[in-house]
Design a protein around this motif. Structure first.
Motif, PDB file in Angstrom:
ATOM      1  N   MET A 118      76.871  18.278  57.874  1.00 47.42           N
ATOM      2  CA  MET A 118      75.806  17.460  58.456  1.00 47.42           C
ATOM      3  C   MET A 118      75.312  16.359  57.511  1.00 47.42           C
ATOM      4  SD  MET A 118      75.404  18.511  61.568  1.00 47.42           S
ATOM      5  CE  MET A 118      77.188  18.732  61.568  1.00 47.42           C
ATOM      6  N   CYS A 120      72.669  16.119  55.438  1.00 48.25           N
ATOM      7  CA  CYS A 120      71.243  15.808  55.390  1.00 48.25           C
ATOM      8  C   CYS A 120      70.845  15.377  53.977  1.00 48.25           C
ATOM      9  CB  CYS A 120      70.420  17.011  55.822  1.00 48.25           C
ATOM     10  SG  CYS A 120      70.712  17.490  57.552  1.00 48.25           S
ATOM     11  N   CYS A 123      69.123  17.941  51.459  1.00 49.04           N
ATOM     12  CA  CYS A 123      69.709  19.273  51.328  1.00 49.04           C
ATOM     13  C   CYS A 123      70.840  19.277  50.307  1.00 49.04           C
ATOM     14  CB  CYS A 123      70.225  19.738  52.688  1.00 49.04           C
ATOM     15  SG  CYS A 123      70.989  21.368  52.666  1.00 49.04           S
ATOM     16  N   GLU A 164      75.633  24.653  59.683  1.00 47.89           N
ATOM     17  CA  GLU A 164      75.056  24.387  61.007  1.00 47.89           C
ATOM     18  C   GLU A 164      75.554  25.467  61.963  1.00 47.89           C
ATOM     19  OE1 GLU A 164      73.733  23.760  64.418  1.00 47.89           O
ATOM     20  OE2 GLU A 164      72.906  22.422  62.891  1.00 47.89           O
ATOM     21  N   CYS A 197      70.384  21.669  63.527  1.00 48.20           N
ATOM     22  CA  CYS A 197      69.990  20.294  63.248  1.00 48.20           C
ATOM     23  C   CYS A 197      69.746  19.508  64.537  1.00 48.20           C
ATOM     24  CB  CYS A 197      71.075  19.577  62.441  1.00 48.20           C
ATOM     25  SG  CYS A 197      71.209  20.127  60.747  1.00 48.20           S
ATOM     26  N   SER A 218      65.655  21.730  63.473  1.00 49.29           N
ATOM     27  CA  SER A 218      65.268  20.936  62.308  1.00 49.29           C
ATOM     28  C   SER A 218      65.042  19.511  62.777  1.00 49.29           C
ATOM     29  CB  SER A 218      66.370  20.980  61.241  1.00 49.29           C
ATOM     30  OG  SER A 218      66.541  22.300  60.760  1.00 49.29           O
ATOM     31  N   HIS A 220      62.277  17.018  61.460  1.00 50.17           N
ATOM     32  CA  HIS A 220      62.024  16.256  60.231  1.00 50.17           C
ATOM     33  C   HIS A 220      61.589  14.810  60.435  1.00 50.17           C
ATOM     34  CE1 HIS A 220      63.383  19.820  58.315  1.00 50.17           C
ATOM     35  NE2 HIS A 220      64.643  19.658  58.643  1.00 50.17           N
ATOM     36  N   ARG A 227      65.057   9.487  61.164  1.00 51.98           N
ATOM     37  CA  ARG A 227      65.880  10.690  61.340  1.00 51.98           C
ATOM     38  C   ARG A 227      67.354  10.383  61.070  1.00 51.98           C
ATOM     39  NH1 ARG A 227      68.016  14.564  65.277  1.00 51.98           N
ATOM     40  NH2 ARG A 227      67.232  16.630  64.696  1.00 51.98           N
ATOM     41  N   LEU A 230      67.704  10.524  57.326  1.00 52.03           N
ATOM     42  CA  LEU A 230      67.542  11.875  56.799  1.00 52.03           C
ATOM     43  C   LEU A 230      68.664  12.801  57.243  1.00 52.03           C
ATOM     44  CD1 LEU A 230      63.711  12.512  57.330  1.00 52.03           C
ATOM     45  CD2 LEU A 230      64.880  12.230  55.141  1.00 52.03           C
ATOM     46  N   MET A 231      69.136  12.629  58.489  1.00 50.81           N
ATOM     47  CA  MET A 231      70.087  13.561  59.086  1.00 50.81           C
ATOM     48  C   MET A 231      71.234  12.799  59.747  1.00 50.81           C
ATOM     49  SD  MET A 231      67.183  16.066  60.763  1.00 50.81           S
ATOM     50  CE  MET A 231      68.314  17.430  61.085  1.00 50.81           C
ATOM     51  N   LYS A 235      73.267  11.849  64.102  1.00 53.65           N
ATOM     52  CA  LYS A 235      72.855  10.516  64.558  1.00 53.65           C
ATOM     53  C   LYS A 235      73.249  10.276  66.017  1.00 53.65           C
ATOM     54  CE  LYS A 235      73.470   7.282  61.555  1.00 53.65           C
ATOM     55  NZ  LYS A 235      74.078   6.213  60.710  1.00 53.65           N
TER      56      LYS A 235
END
Length: 357
Positions: A118, A120, A123, A164, A197, A218, A220, A227, A230-231, A235
């Motif tokens: 993922m 992130c 992490c 995940e 996620c 998650s 966030h 987002r 961050l992730m 997307k």
């Protein structure tokens, strides 16, 4: 008596196969029931523990099968009683697992994959990508390792460690069912939580299962651009699609999903970010868990001040959104996912994408 882990794990056999094996080895039929009980109800991890089986029968089994249980490579103990483990499987793959005692309860946080795809930004796990997904038995073995180390009954499990879960959906669901089985560990379905996620296909499949397992997402950030940074691994699953999917989930199941929101100083704790989260949650069935980001060495991302966390909690509650500030367990050890493994595998965390101006 235990043999090399290159032998097939006996726990991969079905009950019918175990009955056939017992007959093949010249044992009376009642021995198969005893063997099945040890494996599926008592969840033993060695032939030596099967005390009501003749030693000759146990030796026969050990000559052909093994228990490919993980070995503990490292353990850290926090002042709050939490224990974090680095566990290694027979192929050299390692994962992290956490045991969190609280009065008469013991919660376990397990990994569903070795590494994660993922990516992130906050992490440590995803820095080196995905090694492989875990089998259901490897997930259950993490719980059993913690149970044995604490010598206590495990009362809840969160699939919130490395990986995940919905990228490994079938094995994750199989592990949930083993843990929930009243003839096994007997952990209540609502005390078994899967954290995603936001993989929409997985959420949709999760809504169709009969058991009352708990869903955690998650989140966030409720601002798409934030987002995405961050992730990046989710997307393609936009917040609008995620919102619609979660509304469908609550309508089908009647269950309340929770949102994990790790607060990051200057990133997702600003007034516009708070407003966006309120808009995302208001009027829906959900629970928001706020937590200060775990501080990872060399990362540009830092935890929000506690005052901001409390402010967001107050604002969410004012708008009718159930909210909890989750205590960060094990803050004095390598608490964040991937940190302990990093300590034993790579000298530093390397480059993290900067999203702080």
């Amino acid at each position: 008596m235990q043999r090399s882990t290159t032998y097939q794990d006996i726990r991969t056999l079905s009950q019918k196969e175990l009955e056939e094996l017992t007959h093949e080895l010249g044992q009376p039929s009642f021995r198969s029931k005893q063997l099945i009980s040890w494996l599926f109800e008592k969840n033993v991890c060695s032939f030596d523990e099967m005390t009501n089986l003749p030693k000759s029968f146990r030796n026969q089994l050990a000559e052909r099968f093994s228990f490919n249980v993980p070995t503990e490579k490292a353990q850290q103990v926090s002042r709050d009683g939490s224990r974090k483990y680095l566990l290694e499987f027979s192929d050299g793959t390692s994962v992290e697992t956490v045991g969190m005692p609280n009065r008469n309860r013991l919660a376990v946080c397990i990994s569903t994959q070795a590494g994660c795809a993922m990516g992130c930004a906050f992490c440590a796990t995803g820095l080196h990508g995905l090694a492989r997904s875990l089998a259901a038995r490897e997930m259950v073995d993490q719980v059993l390792h913690v149970k044995k180390d604490f010598n206590e009954r495990v009362t809840s499990v969160v699939f919130m460690g490395q990986g995940e879960p919905f990228a490994n959906f079938d094995e994750t669901l199989a592990a949930l069912r083993i843990l929930n089985d009243p003839q096994g560990l007997g952990i209540g379905a609502r005390h078994l939580t899967v954290s995603t996620c936001g993989l929409i296909p997985g959420i949709r499949k999760f809504a169709t299962i009969e058991e009352q397992f708990t869903l955690s997402v998650s989140l966030h950030s409720a601002v798409q651009s934030t987002r995405n940074l961050l992730m990046p691994g989710v997307k393609r699953f936009t917040l609008l699609r995620l919102y619609e999917t979660l509304q469908d989930y609550t309508e089908k199941t009647g269950r309340r999903p929770s949102y994990e929101y790790a607060m990051i100083d200057g990133v997702n704790d600003t007034t516009p970010e708070m407003n966006a989260l309120i808009d995302f949650c208001q009027g829906t069935l959900c629970h928001v868990n706020l937590i200060q980001l775990n501080d990872i060495a060399d990362s540009p991302l830092k935890p929000s001040p506690l005052e901001k966390v409390k402010l967001l909690q107050r604002r969410l509650k004012m708008h009718g959104v159930e909210t909890t500030i989750r205590n960060s367990r094990g803050s004095d050890i390598d608490a964040a996912c991937g940190q302990l493994k990093q300590r034993f595998s790579v000298p530093n965390l390397g480059y993290l994408p900067s999203i702080v101006s």
